[in-house]
Design a protein around this motif. Structure first.
Motif, PDB file in Angstrom:
ATOM      1  N   GLY A  15     -10.211   4.945   4.685  1.00  0.00           N
ATOM      2  CA  GLY A  15     -10.160   4.012   3.568  1.00  0.00           C
ATOM      3  C   GLY A  15      -9.187   4.444   2.499  1.00  0.00           C
ATOM      4  O   GLY A  15      -9.083   3.797   1.446  1.00  0.00           O
ATOM      5  N   VAL A  16      -8.472   5.537   2.739  1.00  0.00           N
ATOM      6  CA  VAL A  16      -7.475   6.039   1.801  1.00  0.00           C
ATOM      7  C   VAL A  16      -6.146   6.163   2.542  1.00  0.00           C
ATOM      8  O   VAL A  16      -6.089   6.724   3.649  1.00  0.00           O
ATOM      9  CB  VAL A  16      -7.879   7.415   1.232  1.00  0.00           C
ATOM     10  N   MET A  17      -5.071   5.658   1.949  1.00  0.00           N
ATOM     11  CA  MET A  17      -3.755   5.754   2.584  1.00  0.00           C
ATOM     12  C   MET A  17      -3.285   7.202   2.506  1.00  0.00           C
ATOM     13  O   MET A  17      -2.798   7.678   1.472  1.00  0.00           O
ATOM     14  CB  MET A  17      -2.730   4.840   1.888  1.00  0.00           C
ATOM     15  N   GLY A  18      -3.463   7.900   3.636  1.00  0.00           N
ATOM     16  CA  GLY A  18      -3.027   9.284   3.699  1.00  0.00           C
ATOM     17  C   GLY A  18      -1.648   9.390   4.307  1.00  0.00           C
ATOM     18  O   GLY A  18      -1.000   8.396   4.660  1.00  0.00           O
ATOM     19  N   VAL A  19      -1.205  10.656   4.463  1.00  0.00           N
ATOM     20  CA  VAL A  19       0.113  10.900   5.028  1.00  0.00           C
ATOM     21  C   VAL A  19       0.199  10.345   6.445  1.00  0.00           C
ATOM     22  O   VAL A  19       1.228   9.775   6.844  1.00  0.00           O
ATOM     23  CB  VAL A  19       0.412  12.415   5.020  1.00  0.00           C
ATOM     24  N   ASP A  20      -0.903  10.490   7.208  1.00  0.00           N
ATOM     25  CA  ASP A  20      -0.893   9.986   8.578  1.00  0.00           C
ATOM     26  C   ASP A  20      -0.711   8.464   8.627  1.00  0.00           C
ATOM     27  O   ASP A  20      -0.022   7.924   9.497  1.00  0.00           O
ATOM     28  CB  ASP A  20      -2.158  10.403   9.323  1.00  0.00           C
ATOM     29  N   SER A  21      -1.304   7.752   7.670  1.00  0.00           N
ATOM     30  CA  SER A  21      -1.159   6.296   7.623  1.00  0.00           C
ATOM     31  C   SER A  21       0.278   5.902   7.274  1.00  0.00           C
ATOM     32  O   SER A  21       0.852   4.969   7.865  1.00  0.00           O
ATOM     33  CB  SER A  21      -2.123   5.696   6.595  1.00  0.00           C
TER      34      SER A  21
ATOM     35  N   LEU B  89       0.844  -1.206   0.000  1.00  0.00           N
ATOM     36  CA  LEU B  89       0.000   0.000   0.000  1.00  0.00           C
ATOM     37  C   LEU B  89       0.875   1.250   0.000  1.00  0.00           C
ATOM     38  O   LEU B  89       1.785   1.390   0.826  1.00  0.00           O
ATOM     39  CB  LEU B  89      -0.918   0.004   1.226  1.00  0.00           C
ATOM     40  N   ARG B  90       0.541   2.156  -0.931  1.00  0.00           N
ATOM     41  CA  ARG B  90       1.277   3.420  -1.048  1.00  0.00           C
ATOM     42  C   ARG B  90       0.336   4.594  -0.858  1.00  0.00           C
ATOM     43  O   ARG B  90      -0.886   4.411  -0.799  1.00  0.00           O
ATOM     44  CB  ARG B  90       1.968   3.489  -2.407  1.00  0.00           C
ATOM     45  N   LEU B  91       0.914   5.769  -0.744  1.00  0.00           N
ATOM     46  CA  LEU B  91       0.136   6.980  -0.542  1.00  0.00           C
ATOM     47  C   LEU B  91      -0.932   7.106  -1.615  1.00  0.00           C
ATOM     48  O   LEU B  91      -0.627   7.010  -2.817  1.00  0.00           O
ATOM     49  CB  LEU B  91       1.064   8.211  -0.580  1.00  0.00           C
ATOM     50  N   GLY B  92      -2.187   7.257  -1.178  1.00  0.00           N
ATOM     51  CA  GLY B  92      -3.294   7.432  -2.106  1.00  0.00           C
ATOM     52  C   GLY B  92      -4.049   6.153  -2.435  1.00  0.00           C
ATOM     53  O   GLY B  92      -5.143   6.220  -3.023  1.00  0.00           O
ATOM     54  N   ASP B  93      -3.530   4.992  -2.082  1.00  0.00           N
ATOM     55  CA  ASP B  93      -4.254   3.737  -2.343  1.00  0.00           C
ATOM     56  C   ASP B  93      -5.550   3.720  -1.522  1.00  0.00           C
ATOM     57  O   ASP B  93      -5.603   4.196  -0.385  1.00  0.00           O
ATOM     58  CB  ASP B  93      -3.393   2.529  -1.993  1.00  0.00           C
ATOM     59  N   LYS B  94      -6.582   3.121  -2.134  1.00  0.00           N
ATOM     60  CA  LYS B  94      -7.891   3.078  -1.492  1.00  0.00           C
ATOM     61  C   LYS B  94      -8.378   1.625  -1.404  1.00  0.00           C
ATOM     62  O   LYS B  94      -7.928   0.765  -2.142  1.00  0.00           O
ATOM     63  CB  LYS B  94      -8.915   3.897  -2.292  1.00  0.00           C
TER      64      LYS B  94
END
Length: 361
Positions: free
Chosen positions: A153-159, A126-131
């Motif tokens: 449900g979206v890989m954000g910066v915090d994730s 999972l990369r930044l922005g993956d949903k």
């Protein structure tokens, strides 16, 4: 002409002897026959015998053999996307350690193996922005582990930052291909969330199905035994048994009694498998160690009747209770829970009361 007897007293004596002998024979025959006639009359007119149901202590200690068995163990293995035939280069846990989430188990072929709950449906990097729903579940899991992550449900910066923190807290560099990402093959999963590590791969070990990175006991060790059919009538789920191992002892409850099974091994009788908790003071006993188990009868009095009063029909026990004059004895079903010393303890269900007169024989 008649001849006169010279000794008439001899004839009289002889006649008297004959008469007395005949009388004695008749009297003897009468005496011999009389007991048989009396016994027959007694048998024909014999009255049934009764005894009262009463409260008393019944039972003797029941002792049988068992052994310590390993609880359920889950093997932790790298997932299929991990490099093939990985060789262990470092190990960070040891047998006896508790299983913990997001813990570094080992490093194999330069890649970490980190624990994660099996409830997280990871299947891709999972990369930044993956949903996706898998992202949402991962975010909720990270929140449960104390990381400040929004469940969107979206890989954000915090994730991504939370993923980086996991690696840094373990003394590792997070995976990156220009940017940090979640590499799912670094995580090993199991269905349980708690347990005890009981085995660990050694350094230089090549990991495969037969050689996992670690084994985790998720259920405690227990004592197993085989009860014969007769023994099973005296043991029930919930009973407390004494457990003896050499000079040590403890007590624990019967957790499970299985169905009847035939003997499939020499020296092991047909019967019912029983599972008993291993008490805390004996938890260090090794799997395979033999123990003795004993059920000590309760010191309390219980409702009991003479063993000779117990009858059976269609594999069910019953007694005959005395009824009112002129009526046949009443048949009353009973459950025998123990017996010793000529007495049978019966379940106090209310069907038989203390003082009831129960027919014997």
């Amino acid at each position: 002409m008649y001849r006169r007897l010279r000794r008439p007293w001899l004839v009289l004596s002889f006649s008297l002897v004959v008469i007395l002998s005949a009388a004695a024979g008749y009297a003897g025959a009468s005496l011999i026959a009389k007991p048989s006639l009396d016994a027959q009359r007694i048998a024909q007119s014999a009255l049934p015998v009764y005894a009262q149901a009463e409260k008393r202590r019944v039972g003797v200690a029941l002792t049988f053999q068992g052994g310590v068995r390993e609880g359920r163990v889950i093997n932790l293995e790298p997932n299929l996307s991990f490099p093939a035939h990985p060789r262990v280069t470092a190990v960070f846990v040891k047998p006896g350690d508790p299983y913990e989430e997001l813990r570094l188990l080992a490093v194999a072929s330069g890649r970490p193996l980190i624990t994660m709950a099996g409830s997280v449906p990871i299947y891709r990097d999972l990369r930044l922005g993956d949903k996706g729903h898998d992202v949402l579940v991962l975010q909720n899991y990270l929140r449960g582990q104390g990381y400040a992550v929004a469940a969107t449900g979206v890989m954000g910066v915090d994730s991504i930052h939370a993923v980086a923190r996991i690696y840094k807290e373990l003394g590792l560099e997070p995976p990156a291909d220009g940017a940090v990402f979640f590499r799912y093959s670094d995580f090993v999963q199991m269905e349980a969330s708690a347990g005890t590590i009981i085995q660990v791969a050694s350094v230089a070990q090549i990991l495969d199905e037969k050689h996992p990175v670690a084994g985790v006991r998720i259920e405690p060790k227990f004592v197993s035994s085989r009860l014969t059919v007769d023994q099973k009538t005296r043991v029930a789920v919930g009973d407390t048994l004494e457990i003896f191992s050499e000079k040590r002892r403890g007590s624990a409850q019967v957790k499970e009694i299985g169905p009847f099974v035939e003997s499939a091994q020499a020296g092991v009788p047909a019967g019912h498998d029983v599972r008993v908790e291993l008490p805390a003071n004996l938890i260090d006993l090794e799997a395979g160690q033999p123990v003795a188990l004993s059920k000590v009868p309760s010191g309390e009095s219980t409702l009991a009747v003479p063993v000779l009063a117990i009858r059976s029909a269609n594999a069910s026990a019953y007694v005959l209770r005395k009824s009112r004059q002129g009526e046949p004895d009443e048949r009353v079903p009973v459950e025998v829970v123990d017996q010793a010393g000529g007495w049978a303890a019966i379940a106090d269900s209310g069907a038989v009361m203390e003082g009831d007169e129960i027919r014997i024989g």
